[in-house]
Structures are given as C-alpha cells and as structure tokens.
Design an enzyme around this catalytic site. Structure first.
Site, PDB file in Angstrom:
ATOM      1  N   HIS A  59       0.827  -1.192   0.000  1.00 39.46           N
ATOM      2  CA  HIS A  59       0.000   0.000   0.000  1.00 39.46           C
ATOM      3  C   HIS A  59       0.872   1.257   0.000  1.00 39.46           C
ATOM      4  CE1 HIS A  59      -3.845  -2.055   1.790  1.00 39.46           C
ATOM      5  NE2 HIS A  59      -3.477  -2.539   0.624  1.00 39.46           N
ATOM      6  N   GLU A 115       0.840   3.887   1.924  1.00 41.87           N
ATOM      7  CA  GLU A 115       1.319   4.335   3.237  1.00 41.87           C
ATOM      8  C   GLU A 115       2.583   3.601   3.661  1.00 41.87           C
ATOM      9  OE1 GLU A 115      -3.247   3.947   3.798  1.00 41.87           O
ATOM     10  OE2 GLU A 115      -1.728   3.298   2.343  1.00 41.87           O
ATOM     11  N   CYS A 168      -2.294  -0.930   7.592  1.00 43.67           N
ATOM     12  CA  CYS A 168      -1.482   0.281   7.477  1.00 43.67           C
ATOM     13  C   CYS A 168      -1.543   1.098   8.764  1.00 43.67           C
ATOM     14  CB  CYS A 168      -1.958   1.124   6.294  1.00 43.67           C
ATOM     15  SG  CYS A 168      -1.548   0.410   4.687  1.00 43.67           S
ATOM     16  N   ALA A 181     -24.215   3.404 -42.475  1.00 46.08           N
ATOM     17  CA  ALA A 181     -25.296   2.424 -42.479  1.00 46.08           C
ATOM     18  C   ALA A 181     -24.721   1.039 -42.782  1.00 46.08           C
ATOM     19  CB  ALA A 181     -26.342   2.819 -43.511  1.00 46.08           C
ATOM     20  N   ASP A 208     -15.770  -3.774 -36.204  1.00 45.19           N
ATOM     21  CA  ASP A 208     -14.512  -3.021 -36.192  1.00 45.19           C
ATOM     22  C   ASP A 208     -13.285  -3.913 -36.076  1.00 45.19           C
ATOM     23  OD1 ASP A 208     -16.169  -0.854 -36.276  1.00 45.19           O
ATOM     24  OD2 ASP A 208     -15.707  -0.113 -34.271  1.00 45.19           O
ATOM     25  N   GLU A 211     -16.015   0.966 -24.721  1.00 42.19           N
ATOM     26  CA  GLU A 211     -16.020   1.505 -26.078  1.00 42.19           C
ATOM     27  C   GLU A 211     -17.018   0.709 -26.920  1.00 42.19           C
ATOM     28  OE1 GLU A 211     -12.053   2.615 -27.654  1.00 42.19           O
ATOM     29  OE2 GLU A 211     -11.272   1.598 -25.891  1.00 42.19           O
ATOM     30  N   GLY A 224     -19.967   0.967 -28.387  1.00 43.82           N
ATOM     31  CA  GLY A 224     -20.859   1.344 -29.464  1.00 43.82           C
ATOM     32  C   GLY A 224     -22.227   1.776 -28.987  1.00 43.82           C
ATOM     33  N   PRO A 225     -23.127   2.171 -29.909  1.00 43.67           N
ATOM     34  CA  PRO A 225     -24.415   2.766 -29.554  1.00 43.67           C
ATOM     35  C   PRO A 225     -25.317   1.897 -28.677  1.00 43.67           C
ATOM     36  CG  PRO A 225     -23.908   3.215 -31.855  1.00 43.67           C
ATOM     37  CD  PRO A 225     -22.873   2.245 -31.373  1.00 43.67           C
TER      38      PRO A 225
END
Length: 374
Positions: free
Chosen positions: A60, A62, A94, A174, A211, A307, A309-310
């Site tokens: 960590h 700290e 910690c 489209a 894609d 990411e 898409g619509p």
C-alpha cells in the site's frame, strides 16, 4: 467535515493532498482490486517521502512512504488520499505501521466505505493519540477512488463510457457502409491514455464484429500495459479468427455470454483461443448488464472503459451504470445516413442524468466529458 476537523485544517493541507492524489494516479489502472492511493510524509514543511500503491495492489501507498521516510516519519504528518486500512489481509494493517512509525498527524481526503474499514482506521489512529483530519480534496479523491467505492458499496466497478461521433452525430455508416475513423491522432492518443487508467476495456459483440479491434494500450512507454479486454457477446458469435481472439494468449480476453450458450461451445472457444468465457443470465433477450458488471467486480475489476458502441452505450446510460461519459466529436460530418452515436433513449438519459464537466479541443476534435448526477 466536522467543526473540529475544520479547526485542525492547515493552510497547506489542500496543496499536499492534491500532490498525493496526483502521485496516486501514477498506477491507476494497475492496482486492482485495490484503489490507487497516494501518500506523502511531510515534516517541517518538507516532503521527506512519498509512496503510491504498487501494481497488483500491494504494498500500500502508506507503507511504501513510511519505509522511505524511516526515522524522519517520527513527528511528521502523513497525507493519504484514502483512510488507511485497519484490517488484516495479505499484509498487516497500514494503521499499525503508521502508529509504529511515530506519525503525529494524519490527513486523509475521504473515509474508506469498505465495511472492513469504514471509519475504524481513523478511530484507531485517534485512540493512539494521533491527530486526524479528514476532508481536503474530498471531491477529487472520490472521483479517483470511485471504482473502489462502487465495488465495496454497490458490488460493481465504475464505468467510463467513451463514444466517437461525426460532426453530424453518427458513430458509423449504415449497413455495408465502409468503416469510419472519426477522430485524429491527438484524440486517439487520449483514448489510449484512458484505456491505461482502467482495469478493463469493454465492447459489445457488434463493435467486436464490425470493427475487429485490438483494444490494447498502444502508446510509447505503455506497451506492456495489458488490460483485461471484455466482450459482451450474448450468443458467443466472436470469431476465433478475430484480432481479439487471436491475441488472447498475449493479452487477456474475457467473453461474457448468455446462460443458454452451451458449456461445450464455451469450452471449445476457450481451448481454441486461450480466452476466458463466462456465462451470465439474460434479461429481455439481452445480457443482464448488472450481472456482467458484478461478474467483473467479483474478479477484482474496479474501473471499466467501455467503447461498446451505440447499443451498449444506450444500456449503460439508461441504467445509470455509466459514471463518466466521454464523447469525441470529429470535425467532419458523415454527410449521409448512418448509425447515430446516441440513440434517442441514450440521448434522453444523457440529458436528464448527467452534467457536463469538461469540454476542450484535442487537435481538430472536440472532447466533452459528463458525470452522472447522483
């Protein structure tokens, strides 16, 4: 912040905490399942040591800072962006290390809502005679630690939704229209930086199919940053020849599918590609998005960069699961019919549930950020 804490607040506390937050961000996206915490040890107005959560969540911040400070920690102030842990996990608390180091004053930005801590760390420090102040830069700290906060309170990671649209609002052409590359190199580099700041990168099956993305971090100096890639794929339609599947043995890939996908089909895909496949319930013919996010939380994921898409964007926005939204708008219009980046339902949700927090140019493209209004 109580009146007592306001009285104890020093003029420089905010500046030191802002520095600690900036330090903690150095490993953001690499510390899951733990938050990316920053810590400074300050004595007589001088920063004598610093630390930030290591990759994988241990050690960590700290303990790193205290080890670096050594004897200089006695009588010093410790600035830490999240309440120090008070429970035994893979390492000792910690809080114990802070007390043993002789720290005189601890300033934290926010209390840790994790039920194993939730104020107990602060209480133990006060019982040991250490002055405790809570609150400087609390809004920024909540933003930085939102993934951890949501994982321990809502059983889901935080989600950043990213969309790219043409100047006339389209994410793609489209059907059978050539694939678009909407943004320029500066906006693209910004996206890679955002990927690096998250534990996982998520897309839907349509984006994965159309894609054929790699979904990796590709920036100088960050080539080794391998984030979990997640595909929401109801029917397990992802091709084993896709770039995602073909690179699954190099960069981890998780495909989340519906429960009606057979175990045999899932096993065959995993053996062929090296990817992982997880089956979850469906809701109204679609993957149960909350179940998917909770699956990721159970696997230690705190921050997701979507990411997708619509369609995935509509689901995340409508359900209120997108905690931050980043929209990149290119300077060129599509100039013909296409697929809107924001469906009517997504646009209504964005307008009704989110507020704009930033808008600036990244080269020729405009980047606009929104935060969910709680």
């Amino acid at each position: 912040m109580s009146l007592h804490e306001k009285i104890l607040l020093a003029p420089t506390d905010g500046a030191y905490m802002a520095a600690a937050l900036a330090l903690g961000r150095r490993n953001m996206g690499r510390t899951a399942p733990n938050p990316a915490v920053g810590a400074l040890v300050v004595k007589d107005g001088v920063i004598v040591a610093r630390g930030y959560t290591a990759e994988g969540g241990r050690p960590h911040a700290e303990t790193i800072a205290l080890a670096a400070a050594g004897a200089e920690a006695r009588g010093a102030t410790l600035y830490v962006t999240l309440e120090p842990c008070s429970h035994h996990g893979r390492t000792p608390p910690c809080v114990d290390a802070i007390i043993a180091a002789g720290i005189a004053r601890v300033v934290t930005a926010i209390e840790d809502p994790d039920p194993r801590v939730a104020g107990r760390g602060h209480a133990l420090l006060r019982e040991a005679g250490i002055e405790v102040v809570v609150g400087p830069e609390k809004a920024a700290a909540r933003c930085d630690h939102l993934g951890h906060i949501l994982r321990v309170t809502k059983h889901r990671p935080m989600v950043t939704l990213k969309l790219a649209q043409t100047a006339d609002g389209y994410a793609a052409g489209a059907a059978h229209d050539p694939r678009l590359h909407i943004t320029g190199p500066i906006a693209d580099a910004f996206t890679h930086v955002q990927r690096s700041l998250h534990d996982a990168i998520m897309v839907g099956s349509g984006t994965a199919r159309d894609d054929d993305p790699l979904m990796t971090v590709r920036l100088p100096g960050l080539d080794g940053a391998k984030r979990l890639r997640v595909v929401l794929d109801r029917r397990l339609t992802l091709s084993a020849r896709s770039r995602l599947a073909a690179t699954a043995r190099e960069t981890p890939l998780l495909v989340i599918v519906g429960e009606d996908v057979s175990e045999d089909a899932a096993r065959a895909f995993m053996e062929a590609t090296g990817a992982d496949v997880a089956r979850i319930p469906t809701l109204d013919g679609r993957l149960d998005l909350l179940a998917a996010l909770r699956l990721l939380a159970d696997r230690g994921i705190t921050r997701v960069f979507s990411e997708g898409g619509p369609l995935v964007a509509e689901s995340l926005l409508s359900a209120g699961f997108a905690d931050e939204v980043i929209i990149h708008t290119g300077f060129k219009p599509l100039g013909r019919p296409g697929r809107p980046a924001l469906t009517p339902a997504a646009g209504a949700a964005l307008e009704g549930r989110y507020r704009m927090i930033e808008s600036r140019m990244l080269g020729a493209d405009q980047m606009t950020r929104y935060a969910r209004m709680d």
